[in-house]
Scaffold this motif. Structure first.
Motif, mmCIF file in Angstrom:
data_model
loop_
_atom_site.group_PDB
_atom_site.id
_atom_site.type_symbol
_atom_site.label_atom_id
_atom_site.label_comp_id
_atom_site.label_asym_id
_atom_site.label_seq_id
_atom_site.Cartn_x
_atom_site.Cartn_y
_atom_site.Cartn_z
ATOM 1 N N ARG A 121 -6.750 -10.797 1.331
ATOM 2 C CA ARG A 121 -7.351 -9.775 2.088
ATOM 3 C C ARG A 121 -7.046 -8.984 3.423
ATOM 4 N N THR A 122 -5.816 -8.661 3.486
ATOM 5 C CA THR A 122 -5.720 -7.973 5.380
ATOM 6 C C THR A 122 -6.168 -6.392 5.838
ATOM 7 N N PRO A 123 -6.595 -6.727 7.221
ATOM 8 C CA PRO A 123 -7.235 -5.081 7.815
ATOM 9 C C PRO A 123 -6.017 -4.428 7.165
ATOM 10 N N TRP A 124 -6.812 -3.156 7.675
ATOM 11 C CA TRP A 124 -5.876 -1.997 7.661
ATOM 12 C C TRP A 124 -4.221 -1.808 8.599
ATOM 13 N N SER A 125 -3.771 -1.969 8.371
ATOM 14 C CA SER A 125 -2.234 -1.502 9.305
ATOM 15 C C SER A 125 -1.856 -0.109 9.445
ATOM 16 N N ALA A 126 -1.513 0.713 9.997
ATOM 17 C CA ALA A 126 -0.431 1.321 9.998
ATOM 18 C C ALA A 126 0.363 1.682 8.737
ATOM 19 N N GLU A 127 1.343 0.841 8.967
ATOM 20 C CA GLU A 127 2.552 0.576 7.578
ATOM 21 C C GLU A 127 1.970 0.259 6.580
ATOM 22 N N LYS A 128 0.548 -0.269 6.233
ATOM 23 C CA LYS A 128 0.317 -1.223 4.565
ATOM 24 C C LYS A 128 0.428 1.124 4.861
ATOM 25 N N HIS A 129 -0.997 1.497 5.035
ATOM 26 C CA HIS A 129 -1.544 3.026 5.137
ATOM 27 C C HIS A 129 -0.073 3.128 4.622
ATOM 28 N N ILE A 130 1.547 3.698 5.508
ATOM 29 C CA ILE A 130 2.094 4.327 4.547
ATOM 30 C C ILE A 130 2.781 3.872 3.487
ATOM 31 N N CYS A 131 3.069 2.730 3.597
ATOM 32 C CA CYS A 131 3.694 1.564 2.163
ATOM 33 C C CYS A 131 3.220 1.550 1.171
ATOM 34 N N VAL A 132 1.799 0.976 1.244
ATOM 35 C CA VAL A 132 1.359 0.806 -0.094
ATOM 36 C C VAL A 132 0.191 1.916 -0.319
ATOM 37 N N GLY A 133 -0.342 2.971 0.618
ATOM 38 C CA GLY A 133 -1.582 2.980 0.185
ATOM 39 C C GLY A 133 -0.954 4.261 -0.422
ATOM 40 N N HIS A 134 -0.177 5.109 0.686
ATOM 41 C CA HIS A 134 -0.144 6.220 0.693
ATOM 42 C C HIS A 134 1.738 7.003 0.736
ATOM 43 N N PHE A 135 2.336 5.688 0.019
ATOM 44 C CA PHE A 135 3.966 5.791 -0.479
ATOM 45 C C PHE A 135 4.531 6.785 -0.922
ATOM 46 N N ASP A 136 3.920 7.506 -1.781
ATOM 47 C CA ASP A 136 4.100 8.427 -2.981
ATOM 48 C C ASP A 136 4.064 10.103 -2.122
ATOM 49 N N ASN A 137 2.591 9.556 -1.831
ATOM 50 C CA ASN A 137 2.295 11.611 -0.387
ATOM 51 C C ASN A 137 3.496 11.606 0.399
#
Ligand SMILES: *[C@@H]1O[C@H](CO)[C@@H](O)[C@H](O)[C@H]1NC(C)=O
Ligand SMILES: *[C@@H]1O[C@H](CO)[C@@H](O)[C@H](O)[C@H]1NC(C)=O
Length: 270
Positions: free
Chosen positions: A100-116
């Motif tokens: 479990r890792t906390p929210w990070s900008a890069e995780k948001h962009i690359c893991v959570g929302h890369f397709d968008n």
């Protein structure tokens, strides 16, 4: 490939900087002084790759707000940044057993929302120069105030000098973030005709999550009373009137002023 010495070097640099991101204050960080911990090594490796790929130093030359030019410049850059970020998270998972890792900008962009991000890269890339130039000009010079009602409340609550200054700083930070969000959405509407709706939602979800993280960090240290009414207004799921009543009109005026400032900066483009 990077050799081991490079990893260690960056890991050592990282000990002092890893948990810092520019433009934000920190609450209760713990620093490890001895051998680099496993996560610090993954982080250091990621930063050294960032340096190699983009020829700039992550800690001092990469910005989370607004979205950094390095990653939205074009699709190749976004992919390069994200493949390295994915590696960082698999390093954390596989080498360090951190699930479990906390929210990070890069995780948001690359893991959570890369397709968008990937689907909207043309619009993001097209709008970047306005964001970096015009939005930065306007958002770095907006008038930032605290309502009399909240000043009175801080006095009533006997806020210490430090609490007051944290409140003021956090409020400034929320104003600047909200301004960049409005400004970026505004310029998307002007420049990216066909894809404007989708691109605006990519930007909105990034800023929303960023603000949610701001709140979470205060809340986890039981300091959420330091989060101003304006901060609550712009953070999803928060109530602007939670600690101080009748703040909606004040916050409406603040946002209207911001929108006017943004509009006037871009009036030259109309
Ligand atoms: C909020 O505004 C309403 C109507 O303007 C007023 O009746 C009420 O007393 C106000 N509440 C506070 C706590 O100031
Ligand atoms: C604040 O703005 C919203 C629309 O953005 C409006 O519906 C609401 O009535 C306004 N409230 C006050 C108190 O100005």
């Amino acid at each position: 490939m990077f050799n081991f010495i490079t990893f260690i070097l960056f890991a050592v640099v990282c000990i002092s900087y890893c948990h810092k991101s520019r433009g934000r204050r920190h609450f209760g960080d713990e620093y490890r002084i001895n051998t680099p911990a496993c996560d610090i090594v993954c982080e250091g490796q990621w930063k050294s790759e960032f340096h190699a790929n983009f020829h700039k130093i992550y800690d001092t030359e990469y910005f989370e707000i607004p979205l950094d030019t390095a990653i939205v410049k074009n699709r190749a850059n976004l992919k390069m940044f994200c493949s390295s970020t994915i590696q960082k998270y698999s390093c954390l998972r596989n080498e360090c057993k951190i699930q479990r890792t906390p929210w990070s900008a890069e995780k948001h962009i690359c893991v959570g929302h890369f397709d968008n991000f990937d689907r909207n890269i043309n619009c993001l890339s097209l709008t970047d120069k306005y964001v970096q130039r015009e939005c930065s000009n306007v958002c770095n010079s907006i008038k930032i105030e605290i309502s009399q009602a909240e000043i009175d409340r801080m006095a009533e609550m006997d806020f210490s000098r430090q609490e007051k200054s944290e409140f003021v700083e956090q409020n400034k930070h929320c104003n600047v973030i909200a301004c960049y969000q409005l400004c970026h959405e505004y310029i998307i509407s002007k420049v990216c005709i066909d894809s404007a709706v989708a691109a605006r939602s990519v930007v909105k979800s990034y800023y929303d999550s960023y603000l949610e993280r701001e709140y979470t960090e205060l809340n986890k240290d039981d300091q959420d009373e330091l989060y101003s009414s304006f901060c609550r207004r712009v953070t999803p799921g928060q109530d602007e009137n939670e600690f101080t009543a009748n703040m909606t009109r004040y916050n409406n005026l603040t946002l209207d002023r911001m929108k006017n400032d943004i509009r006037s900066v871009f009036s030259i483009l109309d």
